[in-house]
Design a protein around this motif. Structure first.
Motif, short mmCIF file in Angstrom:
data_model
loop_
_atom_site.label_atom_id
_atom_site.label_comp_id
_atom_site.label_asym_id
_atom_site.label_seq_id
_atom_site.Cartn_x
_atom_site.Cartn_y
_atom_site.Cartn_z
N GLU A 240 -12.00 10.14 -30.61
CA GLU A 240 -11.44 9.40 -31.76
C GLU A 240 -10.58 8.11 -31.17
O GLU A 240 -10.50 7.90 -29.91
N LYS A 241 -10.16 7.13 -31.97
CA LYS A 241 -9.57 5.88 -31.46
C LYS A 241 -10.14 5.32 -30.55
O LYS A 241 -9.46 5.20 -29.39
N PRO A 242 -11.52 4.82 -30.69
CA PRO A 242 -12.03 4.09 -29.30
C PRO A 242 -11.44 2.81 -29.14
O PRO A 242 -10.72 2.18 -29.92
N ALA A 243 -11.57 2.45 -27.76
CA ALA A 243 -11.07 0.95 -27.55
C ALA A 243 -11.90 -0.04 -28.01
O ALA A 243 -13.10 -0.25 -28.13
N ILE A 244 -11.13 -1.04 -28.62
CA ILE A 244 -11.68 -2.35 -28.97
C ILE A 244 -10.94 -3.56 -28.30
O ILE A 244 -9.80 -3.89 -28.19
N VAL A 346 -16.41 7.41 -31.44
CA VAL A 346 -17.58 7.02 -30.60
C VAL A 346 -18.14 8.26 -30.28
O VAL A 346 -17.37 9.14 -29.99
N VAL A 347 -19.62 8.62 -30.03
CA VAL A 347 -20.14 9.67 -29.40
C VAL A 347 -21.25 9.12 -28.31
O VAL A 347 -22.02 8.09 -28.66
N THR A 348 -21.29 9.91 -27.49
CA THR A 348 -22.02 9.58 -26.06
C THR A 348 -22.90 10.59 -25.76
O THR A 348 -22.77 11.73 -26.14
N THR A 349 -24.04 10.20 -24.87
CA THR A 349 -24.89 11.52 -24.49
C THR A 349 -23.95 12.31 -23.73
O THR A 349 -24.54 13.51 -23.62
N ARG A 350 -22.91 11.79 -23.09
CA ARG A 350 -22.14 12.88 -22.26
C ARG A 350 -21.52 13.93 -23.19
O ARG A 350 -21.57 14.88 -22.87
N ASP A 351 -21.26 13.33 -24.46
CA ASP A 351 -20.84 14.85 -25.48
C ASP A 351 -21.78 15.37 -25.77
O ASP A 351 -21.55 16.65 -26.16
N LEU A 352 -22.93 14.96 -25.50
CA LEU A 352 -24.37 15.98 -26.03
C LEU A 352 -24.98 16.25 -25.06
O LEU A 352 -26.39 16.43 -25.06
N LEU A 353 -24.49 16.61 -23.85
CA LEU A 353 -25.23 16.78 -22.54
C LEU A 353 -26.42 17.76 -22.62
O LEU A 353 -27.38 17.71 -22.28
#
Length: 702
Positions: A240-244, A346-353
Motif C-alpha cells: 500500500e501507499k506506493p512511492a510517487i 503496487v504488486v510485484t513478482t516478489r510478492d508472487l514468488l
C-alpha cells in the motif's frame, strides 16, 4: 485436452476438414487412393494450410469406383505410398477436431491403412456434418453433401474428389455452426453428445468416430493446479501507499528513494493523478538508462526513463489475474487500482514468488487481449476447465463462482470494446458521450456459475430515449450482446440486455426509471429491481455507475411500502421436499436448485440489505452484514449463508459433470451426485427455506 475441447464453441474450433477417396465402400477390403485435409481456424477454412495427395496402391480400382471419382490405376502412377504419407497425415491432424461428411468412414479407412503398414492410429475427435445437419434442420429431404451445400447456399466444389469434398465439408460445417447455436448446441461436447442421439448413426463398418479419444489422464486438465491465486485477492499481497515522484525528479534522487524505502519501483507523476496520468520507473528502467548514457543518465528526469502506459490490476481482482497479466506482458510490477481508478498500491513478482502463470492462470488476460471473436471464444472455453480443476482442489464453490463472475465481467468488457471499435471504424463513428457497461444479477454479485445467460445494461452521460446518442448505444448494445452470444453466453430470454430500451439509457433516464420502479411497483418493475440492484460496472466511465448505484440504494431504503411489496412478491419458497421429507425431483430425477432454494436466499438477502441500507454486492457479504446488525435472526441468517454456499457447490458440481458428458450445464441437479452426507445437508437447507417469509416480515416490521 479433452475437457477444453468439449467446451470449445463450434465456430472457434481448432479443426481440420477431411475427405478420402477409395476403391470401394467396404472398409475391410477397400484401399485409400486420395486424401485431402484443410485446416479450420478462427472460424474459416485456411486454404494455405492444406494437405492433398493421391496414394499408390497395388489393388485394382474397380470401374464402378472410378466412375464416381474419376481415378483409375493410371492416374495413381507415380503417387507416393501410404507408408510415406502416414507421418505427414498424422501430424496434420494432430490436436484437431476432424470434420467431414460421414466422417466415420474416412477415419475407419485411415485406421485400416495404418494397420496394413503396422502403424498405430488413434482416432481423433470428429464431427459428422451429416449428423449435425439433421440436428440443425431435421426435416430436410436429403443430407447428401450436394444437398447440404445447396440448402446452405455454398457454391459447388469439385465433387467426389478429396480436395473438393473436404472444402465443401468445411464450408458446410461453418455454415451449420450458427444454426446449431440457435438449437442450443454451442460447443464441441454438446455437438458430440447430440450426435449420439441421432437415430441414423454410423454403420457398423464405421464405428462411432465422434467419440472423444484422449490419452490416459488427459481429461484431468490441471492435476497440479495451485489454487492459491484463485483463493486470494491482490489487495492481500500488494504494497500500500506506493512511492510517487514528480516527473522532473532526477533519476539519481528516484534511485535514492528506492534504496531508502527498499523498493524496486516508484511511480512518476502527480500524486493526485488517475492511473492514466502516471508512469512507472523500475530498477530495470534505471539500469537501461545507465547502460545507454552512462553516469549522465542519473541527471535525467525520471519521466524520461519511466515506462508507459502503466499496466494495472484492480485491488479486488483475484491473484491469478495479476499473474496472468505479468506473464503476458513480461513485467515484474503492476499498479493496483481502487474503485475510482486511483493508485492504491503496487504488486510485484516478489510478492508472487511461489506462483507461476499456467494456461489456466492466463485465462483472464487472454480474454482481456483477445483480438477477435474466435480468440475470445477460445479463451472463454477454458473457463469450465478451470472451474473443474478448482473444484477438484476443494476450493469453495462461492470462490469459484466469484472467479467465474469476474471473467463474465471481463468477457462483457471485451465484447463492449470490440463492438465499440467496430462502430468507431464505420459510419456510426466514436461514442457520442461517456458511458459505462454494467453486468447485472449473479455476475454483479460475484456468484456466477457455468449455466448463464446475459444480464447487462448501458448507462450513458446524456441523451433522450431514441435520440442520436441512444441510437448509437442501441447499436453498441446489439453488437455487444451478439458477440457474447456467439462466444458462449446466450441471449437473455427475458430481454435483460443493453440491446433493449429498458436496459439502456442516460443517467437522467435511469434515475427516472428507478424512481418509477420504486413508486409504481408493478410485477415487471419488481423483477427489474431484483436484477438491477446487483449491478457492477465493467467498462467505461465507472464514476457514472458509482453515482447511480449509491443514489439507487439510498432511494430504495426510503421506500418502505415498496420494500414490503417486494417482500410479498417473493412469495413462499418452492417446495423442494416431498411429503415424507425426501428431495422432490422431476421425472428425470433432477431438482432445480436455483428455483428451489438459491433464488429465495438471494432475494431475501437483497431485500433486507436494501432495507438496512447496506449496499454490499455478494449474498454472503449481505447476510454477514445483516447478521452483525443486531436486528434479530442472526443465527438463521448465518445458517442461510451456509445453505447458499451448499447450493452453489451442488449446482457447480453437477454443471462440471454435465459439461464433461457433453451436456449443456443447467441449475438442475441429480441429488445422488452429492453423496449421502451432502444430501442430508441439502434436505436440511431445503427445509429451512420455509422460515424465510417470516424472517422478511420480522425484519421489515410486519
Amino acid at each position: 485436452m479433452a475437457s477444453l475441447l468439449r467446451a470449445t464453441p463450434l465456430f472457434a474450433i481448432h479443426g481440420v476438414a477431411l475427405d478420402v477417396e477409395t476403391t470401394g465402400l467396404d472398409v475391410r477390403r477397400a484401399r485409400m487412393i486420395e486424401i485431402a485435409a484443410i485446416h479450420l481456424d478462427r472460424g474459416s477454412l485456411d486454404g494455405a494450410n492444406a494437405f492433398h495427395s493421391l496414394i499408390a496402391t497395388d489393388a485394382p480400382v474397380p470401374a464402378a469406383a472410378s466412375a464416381v471419382h474419376g481415378l483409375d490405376s493410371a492416374a495413381l502412377t507415380g503417387a507416393p505410398d501410404f507408408t510415406i504419407l502416414f507421418d505427414g497425415i498424422a501430424q496434420f491432424l494432430a490436436g484437431r477436431v476432424v470434420v467431414g461428411h460421414t466422417i466415420g468412414f474416412d477415419i475407419a479407412m485411415l485406421r485400416r491403412e495404418a494397420e496394413r503398414i503396422g502403424r498405430g492410429f488413434e482416432a481423433p475427435p470428429a464431427l459428422d456434418i451429416r449428423l449435425l445437419a439433421q440436428l440443425a434442420e431435421p426435416g430436410l429431404p436429403s443430407y447428401s453433401l450436394e444437398a447440404l451445400g445447396s440448402w446452405l447456399g455454398i457454391p459447388p466444389q469439385e465433387r467426389h474428389r478429396a480436395l473438393g469434398d473436404a472444402r465443401a465439408a468445411g464450408l458446410v460445417f461453418l455454415a451449420l455452426a450458427p444454426r446449431l447455436r440457435e438449437r442450443g448446441i454451442r460447443t464441441v461436447g454438446e455437438a458430440i453428445s447430440a450426435s449420439r442421439r441421432v437415430t441414423d448413426a454410423m454403420t457398423a463398418a464405421a464405428p462411432p468416430a465422434w467419440e472423444l479419444h484422449s490419452p490416459a489422464g488427459a481429461d484431468d486438465p490441471l492435476p497440479k493446479l495451485d489454487s492459491y491465486p484463485y483463493r486470494h485477492r491482490v489487495r492481500e499481497v500488494m504494497r500500500e501507499k506506493p512511492a510517487i515522484v514528480a516527473p522532473q525528479t532526477a533519476l539519481a534522487e528516484a534511485l535514492r528513494i528506492m534504496a531508502r524505502e527498499r523498493l524496486s519501483s516508484v511511480f512518476v507523476g502527480r500524486a493526485e493523478a488517475a492511473l492514466e496520468g502516471l508512469a512507472i520507473l523500475t530498477e530495470r528502467d534505471v539500469l537501461r538508462a545507465i547502460a545507454r548514457d552512462g553516469a549522465a543518465a542519473l541527471a535525467q528526469p525520471a519521466a524520461a526513463c519511466a515506462t508507459r502506459p502503466l499496466l494495472a490490476v484492480p485491488a479486488d481482482a483475484f491473484l491469478y489475474r495479476a499473474i496472468g497479466r505479468m506473464s503476458r506482458h513480461g513485467v515484474r510490477h503492476l499498479a493496483v487500482s481502487g474503485p475510482d481508478n486511483a493508485l492504491v498500491g503496487v504488486v510485484t513478482t516478489r510478492d508472487l514468488l511461489q506462483l507461476r502463470a499456467s494456461a489456466a492462470v492466463a485465462l483472464g488476460d487472454d480474454i482481456d487481449s483477445a483480438p477477435d471473436l474466435p480468440a475470445l471464444a477460445t479463451a472463454w472455453a477454458r473457463l469450465p476447465v478451470v472451474a473443474r480443476a478448482l473444484l477438484t482442489e476443494d476450493v469453495p464453490a462461492r470462490t469459484i463462482a466469484a472467479v467465474i463472475a469476474r471473467e463474465v465481467g471481463a468477457l462483457t468488457r471485451r465484447a463492449a470494446m470490440l463492438a465499440e471499435a467496430e462502430l468507431a471504424a464505420g459510419e456510426a463513428g466514436p461514442a457520442p458521450c461517456p458511458y459505462t457497461v454494467l453486468v447485472l444479477g449473479s455476475a454483479g454479485r460475484g456468484e456466477s456459475l457455468l449455466a448463464m445467460d446475459q444480464d447487462n445494461a448501458i448507462v450513458f452521460a446524456e441523451g433522450e430515449p431514441d435520440g442520436p446518442a441512444d441510437r448509437w448505444f442501441a447499436a453498441l448494445g446489439r453488437r455487444m450482446t451478439r458477440i457474447l452470444d456467439e462466444v458462449g453466453v446466450p441471449l437473455c430470454k427475458g430481454g435483460v440486455m443493453a440491446s433493449e430500451p429498458d436496459f439502456r439509457g442516460s443517467v437522467a433516464t435511469w434515475r427516472r426509471r428507478i424512481g418509477q420502479w420504486l413508486s409504481r411497483s408493478s410485477p415487471k418493475d419488481l423483477l427489474n429491481v431484483d436484477i438491477f440492484f446487483d449491478f457492477l460496472p465493467v467498462y467505461g466511465d465507472l464514476a457514472i455507475a458509482e453515482q447511480l448505484w449509491r443514489g439507487a440504494w439510498l432511494a430504495a431504503r426510503e421506500q418502505t411500502i415498496f420494500l414490503k411489496l417486494l417482500a410479498e412478491s417473493a412469495g413462499e419458497p418452492a417446495q423442494g421436499l416431498g411429503l415424507l421429507g425426501g428431495i422432490r425431483t422431476e421425472e428425470d430425477g433432477r431438482i432445480d436448485l436455483k428455483r428451489n432454494g438459491l433464488k429465495d436466499i438471494v432475494a431475501t438477502a437483497r431485500l433486507l440489505a436494501l432495507h438496512q441500507g447496506a449496499p454490499g454486492r455478494a449474498t454472503q457479504e449481505r447476510l454477514a452484514a445483516l447478521a452483525a446488525s443486531g436486528a434479530g435472526g442472526g443465527e438463521d441468517l448465518a445458517a442461510f449463508a451456509d445453505d447458499h454456499a451448499l447450493l452453489l457447490s451442488a449446482i457447480l458440481q453437477q454443471q462440471v459433470a454435465d459439461i464433461a458428458a457433453g451436456q449443456p450445464p443447467s441449475n438442475r441437479v441429480v441429488p445422488g451426485i452429492l453423496g449421502k452426507r451432502r444430501q442430508r445437508e441439502l434436505k436440511q437447507a431445503l427445509g429451512r427455506l420455509a422460515i424465510l417469509p417470516e424472517l422478511r416480515r420480522n425484519r421489515l416490521g410486519g
